[in-house]
Design a protein around this motif. Structure first.
Motif, PDB file in Angstrom:
ATOM      1  N   ASN A   6       0.220  -0.736  -0.204  1.00  0.00           N
ATOM      2  CA  ASN A   6       0.108   0.302  -0.311  1.00  0.00           C
ATOM      3  C   ASN A   6       0.986   1.038   0.047  1.00  0.00           C
ATOM      4  OD1 ASN A   6      -2.840  -1.194   0.383  1.00  0.00           O
ATOM      5  ND2 ASN A   6      -2.096  -2.934   1.440  1.00  0.00           N
ATOM      6  N   ALA A   7       1.517   1.670   0.462  1.00  0.00           N
ATOM      7  CA  ALA A   7       3.231   2.720   0.506  1.00  0.00           C
ATOM      8  C   ALA A   7       3.522   2.430  -0.894  1.00  0.00           C
ATOM      9  CB  ALA A   7       4.675   2.156   1.074  1.00  0.00           C
ATOM     10  N   ALA A   8       2.881   1.517  -1.788  1.00  0.00           N
ATOM     11  CA  ALA A   8       2.916   2.635  -3.169  1.00  0.00           C
ATOM     12  C   ALA A   8       2.158   2.479  -4.269  1.00  0.00           C
ATOM     13  CB  ALA A   8       3.698   1.293  -4.259  1.00  0.00           C
ATOM     14  N   THR A   9       0.912   2.183  -3.843  1.00  0.00           N
ATOM     15  CA  THR A   9      -0.061   1.702  -4.589  1.00  0.00           C
ATOM     16  C   THR A   9      -1.054   1.180  -3.581  1.00  0.00           C
ATOM     17  OG1 THR A   9       0.583   2.665  -6.516  1.00  0.00           O
ATOM     18  CG2 THR A   9      -2.172   1.987  -6.462  1.00  0.00           C
ATOM     19  N   SER A  10      -2.332   2.394  -2.883  1.00  0.00           N
ATOM     20  CA  SER A  10      -3.622   1.354  -2.152  1.00  0.00           C
ATOM     21  C   SER A  10      -3.845   0.663  -2.869  1.00  0.00           C
ATOM     22  CB  SER A  10      -4.022   2.520  -1.465  1.00  0.00           C
ATOM     23  OG  SER A  10      -4.910   3.301  -1.671  1.00  0.00           O
TER      24      SER A  10
END
Lengths: 385, 77
Positions: A6-10
């Motif tokens: 999620n730190a890249a894309t949720s």
């Protein structure tokens, strides 16, 4: 599948985000603010409401101070390229993402002076170190709110005060915190706030933005020039917000989704989301620390971090661990340097990097229980070799 | 069409037009975003049409919010 990136894309997104985007594509569709027919006005209205929701979330009085961009990287480039001139000095930290470091290193070639203040190996920044680095020509302090590698929060309120006292502009990169940690641009003396739309705000990829405090725009050149749907009789770029920085047809469908995502955050409440994510990260870090041969990085206090944890298993490279997690356990994570070589140098994990797990608001506890078991198995198998 | 009944506010930006539309609608005024009448401006944008009797309230709202405008014009044939 267990999604812990999620730190890249949720992912997944709230149901309302899918619906808003589908509705825009099927029933609105038009170009916002370019024509005066009702679908065009409706598209403009949807984008304005996204702006308004973002303003509410960040304590911004005037929604037109929110410039919408394609991601946090564009917002950061806008400030760094548009504001800093030869002879200016800028201060940043050693846990920044390349979205700050690369434009700064490029600015150095134009004659901008850059000071990188070292953080502790846990990613902790001491505000006095920032104050000591201020010079007579310091124009900007650029800091991320939380490291995307270890999740450690930086003391932005303290640094904001220092910046204000010294008359230096303060740029905060909230890519990792917007939506999951309270942000108030007034309370923390933030002059420029860059954020991404596709992480904690639950919008789609290709959305982000920048808050610009009133008056600063006269010192910031646009990144792009072009049609804005306003002042069409002039061949010169408008000087008012948000049009000055929003040329060309925007990602309207994406911004419709972002608006729905931000409204979801406002409905749930940031403190509620923050509490849930802290529960997840506490469970995950405690569990990882209890596994033999596992090294966990970052601040041990869950209050001091967002839902990002990086670790290594001794004797295995991060990519080997990630491959086993995916192939044998269907767990999605991110190994390597996370676009932050300097962050990993700070932790002492350069150049091999680490394995990053970033749970989100929608992960049930069971996902983390299964992940801890999987990491335990991988570490135990390695120890037997 | 009884254009004599209406006036329009011309804004500098679409965002301001949408912002004020929302504010005035919230106050119960019957306003509508329409294309800028050709004789008023060559701009390709939109303006906000309102009932001329509401002019004092419209002006007060603009002033209170500190929104700069291009001007207020009566609509004519």
């Amino acid at each position: 599948m267990i999604y812990l990136d999620n730190a890249a894309t949720s992912w997944p997104k709230p149901e309302a985000v899918y619906r808003a985007m589908d509705h825009f594509m099927r029933h609105t569709g038009a170009n916002p603010g370019r024509s005066a027919h009702q679908p065009s006005i409706e598209a403009g209205r949807i984008i304005y409401e996204t702006r308004e929701s973002l303003a509410t979330l960040f304590g911004i009085g005037d929604p037109t101070r929110v410039v919408l961009t394609s991601n946090a990287t564009e917002a950061l480039n806008l400030v760094i390229k548009g504001l800093l001139q030869s002879g200016d000095h800028v201060i940043t930290s050693s846990v920044e993402h390349n979205s700050v470091m690369r434009p700064l290193r490029a600015a150095e070639k134009r004659g901008v002076e850059v000071t990188v203040v070292r953080c502790m190996p846990e990613g902790i920044l001491h505000p006095p170190h920032i104050e000591q680095a201020i010079r007579s020509n310091t124009r900007l302090i650029a800091l991320n709110h939380a490291s995307n590698v270890v999740g450690t929060l930086l003391p932005i309120a303290e640094v904001g005060l220092i910046a204000r006292q010294h008359g230096v502009l303060f740029l905060v990169d909230a890519a990792q915190t917007a939506g999951c940690y309270p942000i108030d641009v007034e309370a923390t003396s933030i002059d420029l706030l860059a954020f991404s739309g596709h992480k904690g705000l639950y919008g789609p990829q290709g959305t982000g933005g920048l808050y610009i405090r009133e008056g600063i725009e006269s010192s910031i050149e646009p990144l792009k020039y072009g049609g804005t749907g306003s002042r069409s009789e002039h061949e010169y770029q408008p000087d008012f917000l948000p049009d000055k920085y929003e040329s060309g047809t925007p990602n309207s469908v994406g911004l419709a989704g972002l608006g729905a995502g931000v409204r979801f955050v406002l409905e749930q409440g940031v403190p509620e989301i923050q509490e849930r994510e802290q529960e997840l990260i506490r469970f995950l870090t405690d569990g990882l620390r209890a596994i033999p041969d596992v090294t966990v990085y970052g601040d041990s206090d869950p209050q001091g971090r967002v839902a990002v944890v990086s670790f290594n298993i001794s004797g295995l490279t991060p990519s080997e661990v990630a491959m086993q997690l995916e192939e044998d356990h269907q767990i999605m994570c991110r190994p390597g340097l996370h676009c932050s070589p300097m962050g990993h140098k700070t932790l002492g994990t350069f150049p091999q990097g680490a394995v990053r797990l970033s749970p989100g608001y929608f992960n049930p506890n069971e996902d983390l229980e299964r992940t801890l078991k999987a990491v335990g198995k991988i570490a135990a198998a390695r120890a037997r070799c | 069409m009884e254009t004599e009944r209406y006036s329009v506010v011309l804004f500098h930006s679409m965002s301001n037009a949408l912002q004020v539309e929302k504010l005035l609608k919230g106050m119960g005024m019957a306003v509508k975003l329409i294309p800028v009448p050709r004789q008023l401006s060559s701009d390709c944008g939109i303006c906000l049409r309102f009932d001329r009797r509401d002019e004092p309230r419209v002006k007060a709202t603009l002033e209170k919010k500190g929104i700069e405008i291009q001007g207020i014009h009566p609509m004519s044939r």
